[in-house]
Design a protein around this motif. Structure first.
Motif, PDB file in Angstrom:
ATOM      1  N   PRO A  91      36.317  34.794  49.598  1.00  8.01           N
ATOM      2  CA  PRO A  91      34.974  34.676  49.145  1.00  8.01           C
ATOM      3  C   PRO A  91      35.628  35.801  47.531  1.00  8.01           C
ATOM      4  O   PRO A  91      34.604  36.076  46.685  1.00  8.01           O
ATOM      5  N   GLN A  92      36.784  36.556  48.154  1.00  7.96           N
ATOM      6  CA  GLN A  92      37.003  37.498  46.650  1.00  7.96           C
ATOM      7  C   GLN A  92      37.894  36.168  45.708  1.00  7.96           C
ATOM      8  O   GLN A  92      37.150  36.887  44.249  1.00  7.96           O
ATOM      9  N   TYR A  93      37.529  35.463  45.915  1.00  6.51           N
ATOM     10  CA  TYR A  93      37.259  33.981  44.423  1.00  6.51           C
ATOM     11  C   TYR A  93      36.428  33.648  44.198  1.00  6.51           C
ATOM     12  O   TYR A  93      36.062  33.120  43.032  1.00  6.51           O
ATOM     13  N   LEU A  94      35.490  33.851  45.195  1.00  4.17           N
ATOM     14  CA  LEU A  94      33.629  33.724  44.533  1.00  4.17           C
ATOM     15  C   LEU A  94      33.707  34.979  43.838  1.00  4.17           C
ATOM     16  O   LEU A  94      32.054  34.610  43.066  1.00  4.17           O
ATOM     17  N   GLU A  95      33.861  36.230  43.540  1.00  8.46           N
ATOM     18  CA  GLU A  95      33.018  37.506  43.627  1.00  8.46           C
ATOM     19  C   GLU A  95      33.702  38.171  42.882  1.00  8.46           C
ATOM     20  O   GLU A  95      32.340  38.438  41.007  1.00  8.46           O
ATOM     21  N   PHE A  96      35.073  37.976  42.286  1.00 11.45           N
ATOM     22  CA  PHE A  96      34.929  38.618  40.701  1.00 11.45           C
ATOM     23  C   PHE A  96      36.319  38.115  40.111  1.00 11.45           C
ATOM     24  O   PHE A  96      36.548  36.627  40.712  1.00 11.45           O
ATOM     25  N   THR A  97      36.659  38.094  39.350  1.00 12.75           N
ATOM     26  CA  THR A  97      37.202  37.471  38.342  1.00 12.75           C
ATOM     27  C   THR A  97      38.718  37.975  38.291  1.00 12.75           C
ATOM     28  O   THR A  97      38.847  39.747  38.191  1.00 12.75           O
ATOM     29  N   SER A  98      39.220  37.492  37.287  1.00 15.50           N
ATOM     30  CA  SER A  98      40.928  38.373  36.815  1.00 15.50           C
ATOM     31  C   SER A  98      40.356  39.365  36.213  1.00 15.50           C
ATOM     32  O   SER A  98      41.433  40.573  35.453  1.00 15.50           O
TER      33      SER A  98
ATOM     34  N   CYS B 112      46.297  40.615  45.096  1.00 12.05           N
ATOM     35  CA  CYS B 112      46.717  39.466  46.749  1.00 12.05           C
ATOM     36  C   CYS B 112      47.194  38.327  45.467  1.00 12.05           C
ATOM     37  O   CYS B 112      47.196  37.858  45.224  1.00 12.05           O
ATOM     38  N   SER B 113      47.351  37.250  46.030  1.00 14.48           N
ATOM     39  CA  SER B 113      48.189  36.042  45.925  1.00 14.48           C
ATOM     40  C   SER B 113      47.681  35.201  46.664  1.00 14.48           C
ATOM     41  O   SER B 113      47.870  35.081  47.941  1.00 14.48           O
ATOM     42  N   PRO B 114      47.011  33.745  46.393  1.00 10.52           N
ATOM     43  CA  PRO B 114      47.324  33.729  44.918  1.00 10.52           C
ATOM     44  C   PRO B 114      46.419  34.981  44.254  1.00 10.52           C
ATOM     45  O   PRO B 114      45.586  35.734  44.715  1.00 10.52           O
ATOM     46  N   PRO B 115      46.507  34.703  42.630  1.00 15.67           N
ATOM     47  CA  PRO B 115      45.908  36.430  41.646  1.00 15.67           C
ATOM     48  C   PRO B 115      44.084  35.894  41.877  1.00 15.67           C
ATOM     49  O   PRO B 115      44.078  34.398  41.806  1.00 15.67           O
ATOM     50  N   ILE B 116      43.539  36.338  41.942  1.00 20.69           N
ATOM     51  CA  ILE B 116      41.595  36.168  41.199  1.00 20.69           C
ATOM     52  C   ILE B 116      42.566  35.550  39.873  1.00 20.69           C
ATOM     53  O   ILE B 116      42.784  35.908  39.293  1.00 20.69           O
ATOM     54  N   LYS B 117      41.732  34.305  39.599  1.00 21.87           N
ATOM     55  CA  LYS B 117      41.170  33.721  38.754  1.00 21.87           C
ATOM     56  C   LYS B 117      40.105  33.880  37.687  1.00 21.87           C
ATOM     57  O   LYS B 117      39.760  34.647  37.673  1.00 21.87           O
ATOM     58  N   GLY B 118      39.785  33.800  36.847  1.00 20.09           N
ATOM     59  CA  GLY B 118      39.254  33.870  35.437  1.00 20.09           C
ATOM     60  C   GLY B 118      37.590  32.962  36.013  1.00 20.09           C
ATOM     61  O   GLY B 118      37.553  32.090  36.401  1.00 20.09           O
ATOM     62  N   GLN B 119      37.121  33.127  35.132  1.00 20.95           N
ATOM     63  CA  GLN B 119      35.760  32.644  35.225  1.00 20.95           C
ATOM     64  C   GLN B 119      35.086  30.909  34.970  1.00 20.95           C
ATOM     65  O   GLN B 119      34.419  30.597  36.243  1.00 20.95           O
ATOM     66  N   GLU B 120      35.964  30.138  34.718  1.00 19.97           N
ATOM     67  CA  GLU B 120      36.321  28.940  34.755  1.00 19.97           C
ATOM     68  C   GLU B 120      36.457  28.078  35.896  1.00 19.97           C
ATOM     69  O   GLU B 120      35.911  27.305  37.258  1.00 19.97           O
ATOM     70  N   SER B 121      37.785  29.297  36.621  1.00 18.49           N
ATOM     71  CA  SER B 121      38.012  28.718  38.622  1.00 18.49           C
ATOM     72  C   SER B 121      36.700  29.313  39.097  1.00 18.49           C
ATOM     73  O   SER B 121      36.284  28.518  40.116  1.00 18.49           O
ATOM     74  N   GLN B 122      35.883  30.038  38.347  1.00 20.06           N
ATOM     75  CA  GLN B 122      35.460  31.286  39.738  1.00 20.06           C
ATOM     76  C   GLN B 122      33.818  29.813  39.839  1.00 20.06           C
ATOM     77  O   GLN B 122      33.250  29.417  40.881  1.00 20.06           O
ATOM     78  N   ASP B 123      33.448  29.112  38.664  1.00 18.67           N
ATOM     79  CA  ASP B 123      32.575  28.904  38.535  1.00 18.67           C
ATOM     80  C   ASP B 123      32.508  27.414  39.086  1.00 18.67           C
ATOM     81  O   ASP B 123      31.895  27.181  39.477  1.00 18.67           O
ATOM     82  N   ALA B 124      33.882  26.385  39.136  1.00 22.30           N
ATOM     83  CA  ALA B 124      34.835  25.692  40.025  1.00 22.30           C
ATOM     84  C   ALA B 124      34.357  25.065  41.041  1.00 22.30           C
ATOM     85  O   ALA B 124      33.821  24.938  42.014  1.00 22.30           O
ATOM     86  N   LEU B 125      35.148  27.180  41.480  1.00 20.95           N
ATOM     87  CA  LEU B 125      34.751  26.715  42.956  1.00 20.95           C
ATOM     88  C   LEU B 125      33.449  26.764  43.647  1.00 20.95           C
ATOM     89  O   LEU B 125      33.409  26.188  44.659  1.00 20.95           O
TER      90      LEU B 125
END
Ligand code: URP
Ligand code: ZN
Ligand code: ZN
Length: 455
Positions: A266-273, A286-299
């Protein structure tokens, strides 16, 4: 009967319908409309959704890590799980050099069993092949019900990393015994290189945690793991997928028919870097860290289209004073965040708001985890399965706060998050463990789930 849940809308991964569920001796005994049987307890679920209990296949409870121990004990973590509609949790014991798998798991089981408020299972992290003895033990581990082994491709300095040769040996042996290989994919050399550079430059805020492990650092390791799994036709489960490029490589391998499975959190789906630029950025480390918007959109896209198999939490909370160790130096922040109580409400809220269907939320958080990891008695509301049942009120608004969670941590990255709909009752094997905001279960009630290998 012991329990009848009447008039609710039953949601499984592939079906939704209105019916009553009757429970006897912890199992679903019967499902039908207008069930007219005597029961010790009758619950009217009119207007509610009735769901299989969530299965969080990625937690680290009482885990020695980052110079301390994660803040939730088995008791606190499983109590919180119950209150968030999760009825089975998977923990990750870590095999240390020279130790065996079953002995590692038994040691954690001795801690977990008297405390567990919901059912539990173990993956085992392999850190040392013990000159091959560990591979010889895989069959005994599977016989013991441990049908998945995890490799860290990172944490080199911490002594947890598995090199590529060992990974391939593990993939091959796991295939032979019908087990799954789970992988934490990041490139350790690149991380070390960036960390040294940022330290030398005096760049020490939480933002540099992200900058030292950006998208391509995760993607390289995702692709490498996928490459090895394809090469030896092994079963690979990539945990906490957070980046677009690695995700796309894994999805492509899936399309080609390889046994590649993908988990995100969920943290990768909700937040960005961007969270790492905040004053409290260290709390999100956390590791891996939360990534940018493009990654979130792809997920999210892969969630919608079916490419992602599971959503789990990587629950690994630390107290504020521990996160504060890294206030002026991101390398001192213990890695990990809370989530065990938020997983199911978060994904169900996404469904309630039309982002995905309720069936898909159930598939990601219950049915697929059960199928992938050999929990034959769990994952759907079907006659004969364990009566792990959540009653969910789709109209109940809820704002997450550390004050209304049931863990032992003192802060949460989810503070202030509003969700639409919330679990109002959780049953584990027919026993009520949560009702209307209160934990009603008992430590020690949770049972070990002996898993079945894929053969
Ligand atoms: O930051 C994290 N994820 N901590 C827990 C250990 C792991 O890598 O999964
Ligand atoms: Zn990890
Ligand atoms: Zn983890």
């Amino acid at each position: 009967m012991d329990l009848i849940i009447k008039n609710g809308t039953i949601i499984n991964a592939k079906e939704s319908y209105t019916a009553d569920i009757a429970v006897k001796d912890g199992k679903i005994a019967c499902i039908g409309t207008g069930l007219d049987m005597k029961a010790d307890q009758v619950v009217d679920a009119k207007g509610m959704l009735v769901l299989p209990g969530g299965i969080d296949v990625h937690t680290h409870l009482a885990m020695p890590f980052g110079g301390t121990v994660s803040a939730d004990s088995y008791l606190a973590g499983t109590r919180a799980a119950a209150c968030g509609g999760v009825t089975t949790v998977f923990d990750y014991p870590i095999q240390r050099k020279g130790r065996g798998i079953v002995e590692t798991v038994k040691e954690r089981m001795a801690m977990c069993d008297p405390e567990a408020c919901v059912d539990y299972a173990f993956h085992c992290c392999i850190t040392d092949l013990n000159e091959g003895a560990i591979l010889d033990e895989f069959q005994s581990a599977v016989d013991y019900g441990v049908t998945s082994f995890k490799c860290f491709l990172v944490y080199k300095k911490e002594g947890l990393m598995v090199d590529d040769g060992s990974l391939v040996k593990i993939l091959l042996k796991a295939k032979e015994v019908g087990a799954m290989t789970n992988i934490h994919a990041e490139n350790p050399d690149l991380i070390d290189m960036y960390v040294a550079q940022f330290k030398a430059e005096g760049k020490l805020s939480a933002w540099y945690h992200y900058m030292s492990r950006p998208e391509f650092v995760e993607a390289e390791a995702d692709k490498r793991a996928v490459h090895w799994a394809k090469s030896v036709d092994g079963s690979l489960y990539i945990v906490h997928m957070a980046d677009k490029e690695g995700l796309e490589a894994a999805l492509e391998a899936k399309r080609q028919g390889y046994n590649i499975y993908i988990e995100t959190c969920p943290q990768y789906l909700e937040f960005t870097s961007d969270v790492y630029k905040r004053e409290d950025g260290r709390n999100f480390v956390c590791s891996p860290p939360i990534k940018g918007q493009e990654s979130q959109d792809a997920l999210w896209e892969a969630i919608r289209l079916g490419g992602i198999d599971t959503v789990a939490t990587d629950h690994c909370p630390f107290q504020s004073f521990e996160k504060d160790w890294g206030k002026d130096d991101f390398t001192k922040i213990p890695n990990g965040c809370a989530g065990i109580e938020n997983l199911y409400p978060y994904m169900l809220s996404a469904a309630n708001q039309g982002k995905i269907s309720f069936n898909r939320a159930v598939e990601l958080c219950a049915e697929n985890p059960a199928k992938l990891f050999g929990c034959a008695e769990k994952g759907s509301l079907t006659v004969g399965k364990d009566a792990d049942i959540v009653i969910y009120d789709p109209k109940k608004d809820f704002t997450i706060s550390v004050e209304n969670m049931h863990s032992d941590y003192d802060h949460t990255i989810w503070e202030g998050k509003k969700v639409k709909g919330y679990p109002v009752k959780t049953f584990v094997r027919g026993t009520l463990v949560y009702a209307d905001g209160e934990f009603t279960g008992k430590p020690g009630f949770g049972k070990y789930v002996k898993r079945i290998p894929k053969k």
